[in-house]
Design an enzyme around this catalytic site. Structure first.
Site, mmCIF file in Angstrom:
data_model
loop_
_atom_site.group_PDB
_atom_site.id
_atom_site.type_symbol
_atom_site.label_atom_id
_atom_site.label_comp_id
_atom_site.label_asym_id
_atom_site.label_seq_id
_atom_site.Cartn_x
_atom_site.Cartn_y
_atom_site.Cartn_z
ATOM 1 N N ILE A 18 4.403 13.282 -40.050
ATOM 2 C CA ILE A 18 5.384 13.305 -38.964
ATOM 3 C C ILE A 18 4.782 12.735 -37.681
ATOM 4 O O ILE A 18 5.436 11.978 -36.956
ATOM 5 C CB ILE A 18 5.873 14.757 -38.751
ATOM 6 N N ASP A 37 -6.339 13.243 -33.023
ATOM 7 C CA ASP A 37 -6.373 13.760 -34.396
ATOM 8 C C ASP A 37 -7.818 14.091 -34.771
ATOM 9 O O ASP A 37 -8.769 13.533 -34.191
ATOM 10 C CB ASP A 37 -5.806 12.723 -35.374
ATOM 11 N N ASP A 53 -10.465 18.124 -32.061
ATOM 12 C CA ASP A 53 -10.014 19.265 -32.864
ATOM 13 C C ASP A 53 -9.250 20.184 -31.922
ATOM 14 O O ASP A 53 -9.814 20.645 -30.918
ATOM 15 C CB ASP A 53 -11.257 19.967 -33.447
ATOM 16 N N VAL A 54 -7.991 20.444 -32.217
ATOM 17 C CA VAL A 54 -7.187 21.241 -31.275
ATOM 18 C C VAL A 54 -7.679 22.690 -31.156
ATOM 19 O O VAL A 54 -7.230 23.417 -30.278
ATOM 20 C CB VAL A 54 -5.664 21.210 -31.597
ATOM 21 N N ASN A 80 2.031 18.251 -32.267
ATOM 22 C CA ASN A 80 2.462 18.194 -33.667
ATOM 23 C C ASN A 80 1.393 18.635 -34.665
ATOM 24 O O ASN A 80 1.731 19.021 -35.784
ATOM 25 C CB ASN A 80 2.912 16.747 -33.954
ATOM 26 N N SER A 132 9.313 24.606 -37.038
ATOM 27 C CA SER A 132 9.636 24.558 -38.470
ATOM 28 C C SER A 132 10.856 25.424 -38.760
ATOM 29 O O SER A 132 11.119 26.400 -38.044
ATOM 30 C CB SER A 132 8.455 25.077 -39.300
ATOM 31 N N TYR A 145 2.128 31.374 -42.025
ATOM 32 C CA TYR A 145 2.648 30.109 -41.474
ATOM 33 C C TYR A 145 3.901 30.366 -40.634
ATOM 34 O O TYR A 145 4.039 29.857 -39.514
ATOM 35 C CB TYR A 145 2.955 29.144 -42.625
ATOM 36 N N LYS A 149 4.852 29.676 -36.575
ATOM 37 C CA LYS A 149 5.950 28.822 -36.111
ATOM 38 C C LYS A 149 6.961 29.629 -35.289
ATOM 39 O O LYS A 149 7.597 29.095 -34.374
ATOM 40 C CB LYS A 149 6.604 28.106 -37.290
HETATM 41 N N1 LIG Z 1 5.795 18.554 -43.958
HETATM 42 C C1 LIG Z 1 6.668 19.552 -43.816
HETATM 43 O O1 LIG Z 1 7.396 19.932 -44.742
HETATM 44 C C2 LIG Z 1 6.803 20.246 -42.482
HETATM 45 C C3 LIG Z 1 7.941 21.056 -42.294
HETATM 46 C C4 LIG Z 1 8.087 21.716 -41.055
HETATM 47 C C5 LIG Z 1 7.135 21.553 -40.068
HETATM 48 N N2 LIG Z 1 6.034 20.768 -40.291
HETATM 49 C C6 LIG Z 1 5.062 20.647 -39.220
HETATM 50 O O2 LIG Z 1 4.895 19.285 -38.914
HETATM 51 C C7 LIG Z 1 3.594 19.073 -38.372
HETATM 52 C C8 LIG Z 1 2.956 17.869 -39.055
HETATM 53 O O3 LIG Z 1 2.982 18.101 -40.453
HETATM 54 P P1 LIG Z 1 2.838 16.909 -41.515
HETATM 55 O O4 LIG Z 1 3.663 17.313 -42.683
HETATM 56 O O5 LIG Z 1 3.040 15.592 -40.884
HETATM 57 O O6 LIG Z 1 1.293 17.126 -41.943
HETATM 58 P P2 LIG Z 1 0.089 16.117 -42.266
HETATM 59 O O7 LIG Z 1 -0.927 16.982 -42.936
HETATM 60 O O8 LIG Z 1 0.587 14.893 -42.953
HETATM 61 O O9 LIG Z 1 -0.451 15.705 -40.822
HETATM 62 C C9 LIG Z 1 -1.053 16.640 -39.976
HETATM 63 C C10 LIG Z 1 -2.027 15.928 -39.047
HETATM 64 O O10 LIG Z 1 -2.579 16.920 -38.155
HETATM 65 C C11 LIG Z 1 -3.981 16.701 -38.069
HETATM 66 N N3 LIG Z 1 -4.657 17.959 -37.759
HETATM 67 C C12 LIG Z 1 -4.717 19.071 -38.536
HETATM 68 N N4 LIG Z 1 -5.493 19.994 -37.960
HETATM 69 C C13 LIG Z 1 -5.924 19.469 -36.790
HETATM 70 C C14 LIG Z 1 -6.780 19.933 -35.743
HETATM 71 N N5 LIG Z 1 -7.372 21.133 -35.829
HETATM 72 N N6 LIG Z 1 -7.006 19.133 -34.675
HETATM 73 C C15 LIG Z 1 -6.434 17.894 -34.618
HETATM 74 N N7 LIG Z 1 -5.642 17.389 -35.578
HETATM 75 C C16 LIG Z 1 -5.390 18.163 -36.656
HETATM 76 C C17 LIG Z 1 -4.383 16.179 -39.439
HETATM 77 O O11 LIG Z 1 -5.631 15.482 -39.386
HETATM 78 C C18 LIG Z 1 -3.193 15.279 -39.798
HETATM 79 O O12 LIG Z 1 -3.397 13.955 -39.327
HETATM 80 C C19 LIG Z 1 2.848 20.396 -38.525
HETATM 81 O O13 LIG Z 1 2.858 21.095 -37.301
HETATM 82 C C20 LIG Z 1 3.681 21.148 -39.566
HETATM 83 O O14 LIG Z 1 3.582 22.550 -39.420
HETATM 84 C C21 LIG Z 1 5.862 20.113 -41.484
#
Ligand SMILES: NC(=O)c1ccc[n+]([C@@H]2O[C@H](COP(=O)([O-])OP(=O)(O)OC[C@H]3O[C@@H](n4cnc5c(N)ncnc54)[C@H](O)[C@@H]3O)[C@@H](O)[C@H]2O)c1
Length: 251
Positions: A18, A37, A53-54, A80, A132, A145, A149
């Site tokens: 996303i 990231d 790292d966040v 995000n 979410s 989780y 959220k």
């Molecule tokens: N995929 C789904 O179904 C879904 C649904 C609802 C909400 N979300 C939310 O969307 C967001 C993105 O999810 P996604 O599916 O794109 O995941 P993804 O795993 O494809 O991408 C997540 C990114 O966050 C980075 N990241 C993780 N921990 C980190 C940290 N400590 N510091 C810096 N960067 C960090 C990772 O390196 C990665 O590039 C998240 O907050 C997730 O909770 C996802």
């Protein structure tokens, strides 16, 4: 469209899924975009990558300052970055609860804290948090989780109230299950990935997963000056999962 012309945006977790779709869309619509990231090695021009790292305040402050300096300010923060957790309240120990809250909730606090001094100087300041469906619907096996959220949802409202008079809007998007590398990893771990995918698709009234591009479109709307009167809202991007109650097909 060029509604982001002249605006500068920072997207956390922007190297995948996303976040990546959002960073690319904002750039297409005219923004200058930086990505924060854990691993920004795949980030390509015109996007700028910053490693942080966040969960580490020092690295967040350095990356936000670096992005603001490279872009010449910040108008938009997309919070995000996030990680998942599975199980009931019996399945994760205290350390895991602290770890997931540290990334999913405090991570957003740290980036917002570092970005706000820059955002206050913008005429079109906006923060969009990736929340979410798990914040608003009870999903099985997602206690930890969902709790993170739910906190993001409340945090979004509180921040919207705190910063409206400073000209900073704060909103969140609530995706349903989105087809990103995250879900790919989840399916890889399932005993029957095809059946697991079919179950996730069937859970959404639209009968399919949400795409990363669809979530990016919603984030871009909330980040854009076009939504200048919108703050403290959550926008569902979930194929109808939160709001609809369909009858079974044929009935
Ligand atoms: N995929 C789904 O179904 C879904 C649904 C609802 C909400 N979300 C939310 O969307 C967001 C993105 O999810 P996604 O599916 O794109 O995941 P993804 O795993 O494809 O991408 C997540 C990114 O966050 C980075 N990241 C993780 N921990 C980190 C940290 N400590 N510091 C810096 N960067 C960090 C990772 O390196 C990665 O590039 C998240 O907050 C997730 O909770 C996802």
């Amino acid at each position: 469209m060029t509604d982001f012309e002249g605006l500068k945006a920072l997207v956390t977790g922007g190297a995948s899924g996303i976040g990546r779709a959002t960073a690319e869309l904002l750039a297409e619509r005219g923004a200058q975009v930086a990505v924060l990231d854990l691993d920004p090695s795949c980030v390509e021009k015109p996007l700028l990558g910053f490693r942080a790292d966040v969960t580490d305040d020092t690295s967040v402050r350095a990356a936000v300052a670096g992005a603001a300096e490279a872009l010449g300010g910040l108008d938009v923060l997309v919070n995000n970055a996030g990680i998942g957790a599975q199980g009931t309240v019996e399945d994760n120990d205290d350390d895991e609860w602290r770890r997931v809250f540290d990334v999913n909730v405090l991570g957003m606090v740290r980036t917002a804290r570092a970005a706000l001094p820059h955002l206050r100087r913008s005429a079109h300041a906006a923060i969009v948090n990736t929340c979410s469906i798990a914040a608003t619907a009870g999903l099985p096996q997602r206690a930890l989780y969902s709790a993170t959220k739910g906190a993001v949802h409340s945090l979004t409202l509180a921040m919207a109230a705190d910063h409206i008079r400073e000209g900073v809007r704060v909103n969140c998007v609530n995706p349903g299950t989105a087809d990103t590398p995250w879900i790919g990893r989840l399916l890889d771990r399932a005993s029957d990935p095809a059946a697991e995918r079919a179950a996730l698709e069937a859970r959404q009234p639209a009968g399919r997963l949400v795409s990363a591009a669809e979530v990016a479109g919603a984030i871009a709307y909330l980040a854009s000056p076009l939504s200048g009167a919108t703050t403290g809202t959550s926008l569902a991007v979930d194929g109808g999962m939160q709001g609809l109650r369909l009858r079974p097909v044929g009935q």
